[in-house]
Scaffold this motif. Structure first.
Motif, PDB file in Angstrom:
ATOM      1  N   GLN A   4       0.724  -1.489  -0.155  1.00 27.15           N
ATOM      2  CA  GLN A   4      -0.412   0.217  -0.017  1.00 27.15           C
ATOM      3  C   GLN A   4       0.504   1.117  -0.381  1.00 27.15           C
ATOM      4  O   GLN A   4       0.982   1.860  -0.654  1.00 27.15           O
ATOM      5  CB  GLN A   4      -0.387   0.008   1.268  1.00 27.15           C
ATOM      6  CG  GLN A   4      -2.103   1.351   1.087  1.00 27.15           C
ATOM      7  CD  GLN A   4      -2.810   1.146  -0.086  1.00 27.15           C
ATOM      8  OE1 GLN A   4      -3.718   0.211  -0.294  1.00 27.15           O
ATOM      9  NE2 GLN A   4      -3.303   2.589  -0.408  1.00 27.15           N
ATOM     10  N   TYR A   7       2.511   1.606  -3.529  1.00 31.45           N
ATOM     11  CA  TYR A   7       1.573   1.798  -4.745  1.00 31.45           C
ATOM     12  C   TYR A   7       1.061   3.511  -4.525  1.00 31.45           C
ATOM     13  O   TYR A   7       1.330   3.934  -5.490  1.00 31.45           O
ATOM     14  CB  TYR A   7       0.195   0.986  -4.062  1.00 31.45           C
ATOM     15  CG  TYR A   7      -0.800   1.191  -4.556  1.00 31.45           C
ATOM     16  CD1 TYR A   7      -1.002   0.944  -6.354  1.00 31.45           C
ATOM     17  CD2 TYR A   7      -1.935   2.677  -4.142  1.00 31.45           C
ATOM     18  CE1 TYR A   7      -2.027   1.594  -6.994  1.00 31.45           C
ATOM     19  CE2 TYR A   7      -2.763   2.690  -4.866  1.00 31.45           C
ATOM     20  CZ  TYR A   7      -3.084   2.513  -6.499  1.00 31.45           C
ATOM     21  OH  TYR A   7      -4.106   2.506  -7.781  1.00 31.45           O
ATOM     22  N   ASN A  11       2.169   5.862  -7.082  1.00 27.28           N
ATOM     23  CA  ASN A  11       0.537   7.358  -7.817  1.00 27.28           C
ATOM     24  C   ASN A  11       1.051   8.626  -7.455  1.00 27.28           C
ATOM     25  O   ASN A  11       0.564   8.412  -8.020  1.00 27.28           O
ATOM     26  CB  ASN A  11      -0.190   6.667  -6.657  1.00 27.28           C
ATOM     27  CG  ASN A  11      -1.950   6.642  -7.506  1.00 27.28           C
ATOM     28  OD1 ASN A  11      -1.566   6.919  -8.841  1.00 27.28           O
ATOM     29  ND2 ASN A  11      -2.771   6.820  -6.722  1.00 27.28           N
ATOM     30  N   LEU A  73       0.532   0.331 -12.201  1.00 24.50           N
ATOM     31  CA  LEU A  73      -0.174   0.258 -10.678  1.00 24.50           C
ATOM     32  C   LEU A  73      -1.372   0.078 -10.891  1.00 24.50           C
ATOM     33  O   LEU A  73      -1.331  -1.070  -9.882  1.00 24.50           O
ATOM     34  CB  LEU A  73      -0.458   1.945 -10.618  1.00 24.50           C
ATOM     35  CG  LEU A  73       0.753   3.189 -10.379  1.00 24.50           C
ATOM     36  CD1 LEU A  73       0.240   4.300 -10.671  1.00 24.50           C
ATOM     37  CD2 LEU A  73       0.808   2.803  -8.858  1.00 24.50           C
ATOM     38  N   MET A  76      -0.307  -3.848  -9.655  1.00 25.06           N
ATOM     39  CA  MET A  76      -0.197  -3.863  -8.147  1.00 25.06           C
ATOM     40  C   MET A  76      -1.106  -3.280  -7.425  1.00 25.06           C
ATOM     41  O   MET A  76      -1.858  -4.458  -6.346  1.00 25.06           O
ATOM     42  CB  MET A  76       0.709  -2.648  -7.814  1.00 25.06           C
ATOM     43  CG  MET A  76       1.031  -2.595  -6.691  1.00 25.06           C
ATOM     44  SD  MET A  76       2.335  -1.457  -6.636  1.00 25.06           S
ATOM     45  CE  MET A  76       3.138  -1.699  -5.123  1.00 25.06           C
ATOM     46  N   ASN A  77      -2.399  -2.808  -7.706  1.00 27.15           N
ATOM     47  CA  ASN A  77      -3.849  -2.689  -7.180  1.00 27.15           C
ATOM     48  C   ASN A  77      -4.287  -4.018  -7.470  1.00 27.15           C
ATOM     49  O   ASN A  77      -5.745  -4.456  -6.871  1.00 27.15           O
ATOM     50  CB  ASN A  77      -4.341  -1.222  -7.422  1.00 27.15           C
ATOM     51  CG  ASN A  77      -5.725  -1.362  -7.520  1.00 27.15           C
ATOM     52  OD1 ASN A  77      -6.036  -0.935  -6.102  1.00 27.15           O
ATOM     53  ND2 ASN A  77      -6.452  -0.762  -7.850  1.00 27.15           N
TER      54      ASN A  77
END
Length: 83
Positions: A4, A7, A11, A73, A76-77
């Motif tokens: 998290q 990420y 972002n 991203l 990864m999410n």
């Protein structure tokens, strides 16, 4: 927790690249300290893609860098949601 944080940082980096690209269109801002710091942070990643997609005087390389980062991203999410 670790994913998290990574990420979130990636972002933020994505939006820093967008700011860098948009601010590069304004010549007066390119001489500011803010832009210089942004350049130092973003340029190592963008340098990898520089010159790949150039038409005339326009360099569309940031689009490639942004797309690759955005796909990473998204991957990864979806990975984090499976945990």
């Amino acid at each position: 927790m670790f994913f998290q944080i990574v990420y979130t940082l990636l972002n933020i980096y994505f939006f820093m690249i967008i700011a860098y690209v948009l601010l590069s269109w304004i010549p007066e801002i390119r001489n500011s300290n803010f832009y210089a710091i942004l350049h130092q942070i973003v340029d190592p990643y963008m340098r990898v893609f520089r010159g790949i997609l150039v038409f005339g005087g326009m360099d569309f390389t940031p689009i490639i860098g942004l797309m690759i980062l955005r796909f990473f991203l998204l991957f990864m999410n979806s990975f984090m949601q499976t945990l």
